[in-house]
Scaffold this motif. Sequence first.
Motif, PDB file in Angstrom:
ATOM      1  N   ALA A  55       6.255  -0.759  -3.028  1.00 26.49           N
ATOM      2  CA  ALA A  55       5.621  -0.929  -3.884  1.00 26.49           C
ATOM      3  C   ALA A  55       4.781   0.002  -3.575  1.00 26.49           C
ATOM      4  CB  ALA A  55       5.386  -2.241  -3.978  1.00 26.49           C
ATOM      5  N   ASP A  56       3.736  -0.144  -2.573  1.00 24.54           N
ATOM      6  CA  ASP A  56       2.622   0.529  -1.834  1.00 24.54           C
ATOM      7  C   ASP A  56       3.078   2.154  -1.741  1.00 24.54           C
ATOM      8  OD1 ASP A  56       1.229  -2.087  -1.535  1.00 24.54           O
ATOM      9  OD2 ASP A  56       1.940  -1.837   0.575  1.00 24.54           O
ATOM     10  N   LEU A  57       3.883   2.146  -1.503  1.00 28.79           N
ATOM     11  CA  LEU A  57       4.013   4.152  -1.271  1.00 28.79           C
ATOM     12  C   LEU A  57       4.179   4.517  -3.470  1.00 28.79           C
ATOM     13  CD1 LEU A  57       4.624   6.381  -0.065  1.00 28.79           C
ATOM     14  CD2 LEU A  57       7.062   5.917   0.037  1.00 28.79           C
ATOM     15  N   ARG A  58       4.971   3.161  -3.655  1.00 26.98           N
ATOM     16  CA  ARG A  58       4.926   4.050  -5.278  1.00 26.98           C
ATOM     17  C   ARG A  58       3.936   4.083  -5.992  1.00 26.98           C
ATOM     18  NH1 ARG A  58       9.361   0.410  -5.874  1.00 26.98           N
ATOM     19  NH2 ARG A  58       7.371  -0.682  -7.649  1.00 26.98           N
ATOM     20  N   ILE A  59       3.336   3.113  -5.348  1.00 27.73           N
ATOM     21  CA  ILE A  59       1.248   3.223  -6.412  1.00 27.73           C
ATOM     22  C   ILE A  59       0.712   4.397  -5.619  1.00 27.73           C
ATOM     23  CG2 ILE A  59      -0.701   2.071  -6.407  1.00 27.73           C
ATOM     24  CD1 ILE A  59       0.705  -0.609  -5.491  1.00 27.73           C
ATOM     25  N   ALA A  60       1.136   5.078  -3.797  1.00 25.02           N
ATOM     26  CA  ALA A  60       0.033   5.661  -3.312  1.00 25.02           C
ATOM     27  C   ALA A  60       1.053   7.221  -3.932  1.00 25.02           C
ATOM     28  CB  ALA A  60       0.389   5.906  -1.980  1.00 25.02           C
ATOM     29  N   THR A  61       1.633   7.097  -4.500  1.00 22.57           N
ATOM     30  CA  THR A  61       2.910   8.444  -5.453  1.00 22.57           C
ATOM     31  C   THR A  61       2.827   8.761  -6.551  1.00 22.57           C
ATOM     32  OG1 THR A  61       3.839   8.082  -4.156  1.00 22.57           O
ATOM     33  CG2 THR A  61       4.555   9.368  -5.828  1.00 22.57           C
ATOM     34  N   LEU A  62       2.161   7.674  -7.336  1.00 18.63           N
ATOM     35  CA  LEU A  62       0.969   7.518  -8.346  1.00 18.63           C
ATOM     36  C   LEU A  62      -0.369   8.140  -8.663  1.00 18.63           C
ATOM     37  CD1 LEU A  62       3.333   4.185 -10.351  1.00 18.63           C
ATOM     38  CD2 LEU A  62       3.468   6.676 -10.887  1.00 18.63           C
ATOM     39  N   ASP A  90       1.149  10.553   2.071  1.00 21.40           N
ATOM     40  CA  ASP A  90       1.219  10.641   3.278  1.00 21.40           C
ATOM     41  C   ASP A  90       1.287   9.551   4.688  1.00 21.40           C
ATOM     42  OD1 ASP A  90       2.140  12.920   2.007  1.00 21.40           O
ATOM     43  OD2 ASP A  90       1.181  14.514   2.819  1.00 21.40           O
ATOM     44  N   ALA A  91      -0.064   9.665   4.488  1.00 27.95           N
ATOM     45  CA  ALA A  91      -0.118   8.214   5.478  1.00 27.95           C
ATOM     46  C   ALA A  91       0.763   7.042   4.645  1.00 27.95           C
ATOM     47  CB  ALA A  91      -1.872   7.793   5.325  1.00 27.95           C
ATOM     48  N   ALA A  92       0.646   6.521   3.945  1.00 28.93           N
ATOM     49  CA  ALA A  92       1.060   5.668   3.231  1.00 28.93           C
ATOM     50  C   ALA A  92       2.799   5.524   3.281  1.00 28.93           C
ATOM     51  CB  ALA A  92       1.424   5.532   1.732  1.00 28.93           C
ATOM     52  N   GLN A  93       3.008   6.617   3.679  1.00 27.24           N
ATOM     53  CA  GLN A  93       4.230   6.948   3.726  1.00 27.24           C
ATOM     54  C   GLN A  93       4.826   6.373   5.638  1.00 27.24           C
ATOM     55  OE1 GLN A  93       6.516  10.317   2.445  1.00 27.24           O
ATOM     56  NE2 GLN A  93       7.215  10.516   5.027  1.00 27.24           N
ATOM     57  N   ILE A  94       3.399   7.466   6.057  1.00 23.33           N
ATOM     58  CA  ILE A  94       4.027   7.184   7.712  1.00 23.33           C
ATOM     59  C   ILE A  94       3.872   5.711   8.096  1.00 23.33           C
ATOM     60  CG2 ILE A  94       2.774   7.404   9.683  1.00 23.33           C
ATOM     61  CD1 ILE A  94       2.168  10.818   8.846  1.00 23.33           C
ATOM     62  N   SER A  95       2.487   5.241   7.340  1.00 20.11           N
ATOM     63  CA  SER A  95       2.399   3.599   7.896  1.00 20.11           C
ATOM     64  C   SER A  95       4.118   2.750   7.765  1.00 20.11           C
ATOM     65  CB  SER A  95       1.572   3.440   7.198  1.00 20.11           C
ATOM     66  OG  SER A  95      -0.087   3.403   7.580  1.00 20.11           O
ATOM     67  N   ILE A  96       4.546   3.317   6.262  1.00 17.30           N
ATOM     68  CA  ILE A  96       5.276   2.492   5.944  1.00 17.30           C
ATOM     69  C   ILE A  96       6.782   2.479   6.689  1.00 17.30           C
ATOM     70  CG2 ILE A  96       7.402   2.299   4.088  1.00 17.30           C
ATOM     71  CD1 ILE A  96       5.313   2.915   2.227  1.00 17.30           C
ATOM     72  N   ILE A  97       7.273   3.274   7.259  1.00 21.25           N
ATOM     73  CA  ILE A  97       8.100   3.928   8.270  1.00 21.25           C
ATOM     74  C   ILE A  97       7.498   2.874   9.423  1.00 21.25           C
ATOM     75  CG2 ILE A  97       8.787   5.904   9.914  1.00 21.25           C
ATOM     76  CD1 ILE A  97       8.615   7.616   7.252  1.00 21.25           C
ATOM     77  N   ALA A  98       6.553   3.652  10.501  1.00 21.14           N
ATOM     78  CA  ALA A  98       6.098   2.602  11.563  1.00 21.14           C
ATOM     79  C   ALA A  98       6.370   1.036  10.865  1.00 21.14           C
ATOM     80  CB  ALA A  98       4.800   2.298  11.320  1.00 21.14           C
ATOM     81  N   GLY A 105       0.723  11.590  13.696  1.00 18.20           N
ATOM     82  CA  GLY A 105       1.247  12.050  12.376  1.00 18.20           C
ATOM     83  C   GLY A 105       2.643  12.747  12.374  1.00 18.20           C
ATOM     84  N   GLY A 106       3.750  11.536  13.278  1.00 16.47           N
ATOM     85  CA  GLY A 106       4.327  11.851  12.586  1.00 16.47           C
ATOM     86  C   GLY A 106       5.369  11.311  11.917  1.00 16.47           C
ATOM     87  N   GLY A 107       6.396  11.801  10.948  1.00 13.27           N
ATOM     88  CA  GLY A 107       7.225  11.326   9.584  1.00 13.27           C
ATOM     89  C   GLY A 107       7.431  12.079   8.341  1.00 13.27           C
ATOM     90  N   LEU A 108       7.070  13.324   8.445  1.00 16.90           N
ATOM     91  CA  LEU A 108       6.793  13.787   7.286  1.00 16.90           C
ATOM     92  C   LEU A 108       7.478  15.196   7.328  1.00 16.90           C
ATOM     93  CD1 LEU A 108       2.399  13.794   6.773  1.00 16.90           C
ATOM     94  CD2 LEU A 108       4.101  12.086   5.944  1.00 16.90           C
TER      95      LEU A 108
END
Length: 471
Positions: free
Chosen positions: A74-81, A164-172, A460-463
């Motif tokens: 959900a957090d990544l969807r919100i960041a994308t929107l 992008d930052a939200a994606q990296i945080s979610i992966i971690a 910055g890894g994960g993109l």
Amino acid sequence: MMKPLKPTLLALGVTAALSACTMAPNYSRPQVLAPDVPSAMAADNVQAADLAWQDYFADPRLRALIQAALARNADLRIATLNAEAARAQYGIARSQLLPSLGASGSGARVKTSADLSPTGQALIAEQYQAGLGVTAWELDLFGRVRSMSNSAIHQYFAAEYGRDAAQISIIAAVAKSYFAEKSAGEIMQYAQDTLKTREESYRLAKISHDAGVISSIQLNQSLSQIETAKAGYAAAETMRNAARNALAVLVGGQLPADLPAGLPLDQQFAGTIPAGLPSDILNRRPDVRAAEEALQAANAQIGAARAAFFPSITLTGSVGSASYDLDRLFSGPAAAWSFAPQITLPIFTWGRNKANLDLAHIRTNIAVAQYEQTVQNAFRDAADALNARRTLADQVAAQEKIATAAADVLHLTELRYRHGISGSLDLLDAQRQSFAAQTALIQSRQQLLNNRVDVYKVFGGGLEHTAASQQ
């Protein structure tokens, strides 16, 4: 008909050239005082930001969980929107740089009564119009609209980097929760094996107690070790369930039922990566780049606030045809055009423009402070991760020796106990030390795994997605 429009077209061209400039201050990146970060370059030059997460994490089960989280979190969807909304807002702001052209058509049929008619007879009048027009287009002579557009594009970039930052945080977060689940599972397995051993020790102690060899105190101490193993198992099970719940939240629901089998904890990564030079933090971390884009957006707002002190010129015009006869609307002498410029000069606004300019400066200063804070936090995160990487490997190596030594002591003590050389208290103490050492070893290995995730994240890894990772 076209001759009167030539001065207008010339004015539009001059306006377009003038609007390329704004009254915003020239932007320069703030100099940030940050602590030194230890360099961590390796023989190869691969950096975290250039390595896709699919190529970094080797466990297929973990990769499947990360993929599910990126698709459903959900957090990544919100960041994308939010990024999509910022892009739409930029489209709105950019559209105001050019005139909006609209087609219009109208027709009217009016009957005038005989009492109102100058001829004393009822009249029926018709009028038809069709054309293309521009309504209230602002000539951006002082760059107000351009500044608003520049601010909007930087806000869009900031939202993209925020995603992008939200994606990296979610992966971690997924990786750490997965490691916590597997580590808790290992502790549960070890506690279960320990429980079986201690139950066997209790059985032997019960025989010795019944034969009068040991006291009830020693028998109860042996029983307490059984309960200690059960308590350790229960605590590990609680940690495992908490990790699974965290994974469920990260993936946005129940864990997928078709997850592949996982790898052991010592096979989680495809290889060791260098962290890169400290300066890479500024260039590769999306949260730092988002903070700088937000600063540039605030800087552009100053230009818009300054332009509000100067005259505003808007144009309204149209070209088309008009006729009293619908059949002759597009033929005959029916050409028509209009041109209506309007100028507005602020004289006394009760301090509104001055307050808006002060507000723009204050918001820019806030953005500068936020950028500096983000950079300093980035350097701190990098320093913490690299310093921990230097020590955790030694800590795990030392803990492995401790666990091995404790296991050897336990084995020897068990042999001595069975031959009547050592007492039950020696055995209980050896069992307790071995269990504690093995549990500490598993936890140290989990910390080392988490640190490898942290190093990957802070640089910055994960993109990036390489061709190999998408095959």
